[in-house]
Motif scaffolding. Structure first.
Motif, mmCIF file in Angstrom:
data_model
loop_
_atom_site.group_PDB
_atom_site.id
_atom_site.type_symbol
_atom_site.label_atom_id
_atom_site.label_comp_id
_atom_site.label_asym_id
_atom_site.label_seq_id
_atom_site.Cartn_x
_atom_site.Cartn_y
_atom_site.Cartn_z
ATOM 1 N N HIS A 83 0.827 -1.209 0.000
ATOM 2 C CA HIS A 83 0.000 0.000 0.000
ATOM 3 C C HIS A 83 0.867 1.267 0.000
ATOM 4 C CE1 HIS A 83 -3.549 2.421 0.477
ATOM 5 N NE2 HIS A 83 -2.995 3.017 1.520
ATOM 6 N N ASP A 86 2.552 1.606 -3.442
ATOM 7 C CA ASP A 86 1.588 2.023 -4.461
ATOM 8 C C ASP A 86 1.246 3.509 -4.309
ATOM 9 O OD1 ASP A 86 -0.052 1.452 -6.691
ATOM 10 O OD2 ASP A 86 -1.811 1.382 -5.375
ATOM 11 N N THR A 87 1.139 3.974 -3.087
ATOM 12 C CA THR A 87 0.857 5.397 -2.852
ATOM 13 C C THR A 87 1.994 6.265 -3.394
ATOM 14 O OG1 THR A 87 -0.427 4.843 -0.888
ATOM 15 C CG2 THR A 87 0.341 7.113 -1.078
ATOM 16 N N ASN A 89 4.131 5.489 -5.739
ATOM 17 C CA ASN A 89 4.102 5.360 -7.193
ATOM 18 C C ASN A 89 3.040 6.288 -7.794
ATOM 19 O OD1 ASN A 89 4.645 4.402 -9.759
ATOM 20 N ND2 ASN A 89 3.307 2.627 -9.547
ATOM 21 N N THR A 90 1.851 6.309 -7.211
ATOM 22 C CA THR A 90 0.774 7.171 -7.707
ATOM 23 C C THR A 90 1.162 8.642 -7.593
ATOM 24 O OG1 THR A 90 -0.850 5.515 -7.058
ATOM 25 C CG2 THR A 90 -1.659 7.748 -7.453
ATOM 26 N N ARG A 91 1.755 9.031 -6.485
ATOM 27 C CA ARG A 91 2.172 10.427 -6.310
ATOM 28 C C ARG A 91 3.232 10.819 -7.335
ATOM 29 N NH1 ARG A 91 2.352 11.378 0.239
ATOM 30 N NH2 ARG A 91 0.104 11.170 0.548
ATOM 31 N N GLN A 93 3.629 9.526 -10.343
ATOM 32 C CA GLN A 93 2.971 9.633 -11.638
ATOM 33 C C GLN A 93 2.198 10.942 -11.769
ATOM 34 O OE1 GLN A 93 0.623 6.057 -11.796
ATOM 35 N NE2 GLN A 93 2.296 4.818 -12.636
ATOM 36 N N VAL A 94 1.502 11.331 -10.705
ATOM 37 C CA VAL A 94 0.744 12.586 -10.727
ATOM 38 C C VAL A 94 1.693 13.767 -10.852
ATOM 39 C CG1 VAL A 94 -0.719 14.113 -9.346
ATOM 40 C CG2 VAL A 94 -1.267 11.681 -9.532
ATOM 41 N N TYR A 97 2.938 14.076 -14.358
ATOM 42 C CA TYR A 97 1.875 14.569 -15.233
ATOM 43 C C TYR A 97 1.713 16.077 -15.068
ATOM 44 C CZ TYR A 97 -2.744 15.205 -17.272
ATOM 45 O OH TYR A 97 -3.795 15.652 -18.024
#
Length: 109
Positions: A83, A86-87, A89-91, A93-94, A97
């Motif tokens: 978890h 993954d958090t 990784n998401t940050r 990616q954002v 972007y």
């Protein structure tokens, strides 16, 4: 190993040695070696399958609490370790972007 050797020799003898009533063509040495290797692979496969059946039999005899305990540990481990990864990784990616959008906006101004 003794059993395997005896089995090989018996099969090989049946394949190579002429039968009393048969005077037809026999296997060459190369064909006999190929047959020997095929028999060896067959015995190895049978041994592996028997070992796998033994392992599956022992797994099937485990009590339910062992199975449920393993499932609980897996859930705890995946949530505790994956978890946060993954958090992050998401940050990442954002943020990449957002940076790409900002770079495009600077080019259009």
């Amino acid at each position: 190993l003794e059993f395997r050797s005896r089995l090989f020799l018996e099969k090989l003898a049946q394949t190579i040695l002429p039968k009393e009533e048969d005077d037809g063509p026999q296997l060459t040495e190369e064909e006999a070696r190929a047959e020997f290797q095929r028999l060896e692979k067959a015995v190895d496969l049978k041994t592996q399958l028997e070992a796998r059946a033994d392992i599956l039999g022992r797994l099937g005899k485990q009590p339910d609490w062992v199975i449920y305990g393993a499932a609980i540990l897996e859930i705890f481990g995946s949530n505790t370790i994956m978890h946060p990864v993954d958090t992050i990784n998401t940050r990442l990616q954002v943020s990449m972007y957002v940076e790409s959008i900002a770079a495009k906006d600077k080019k259009t101004l």
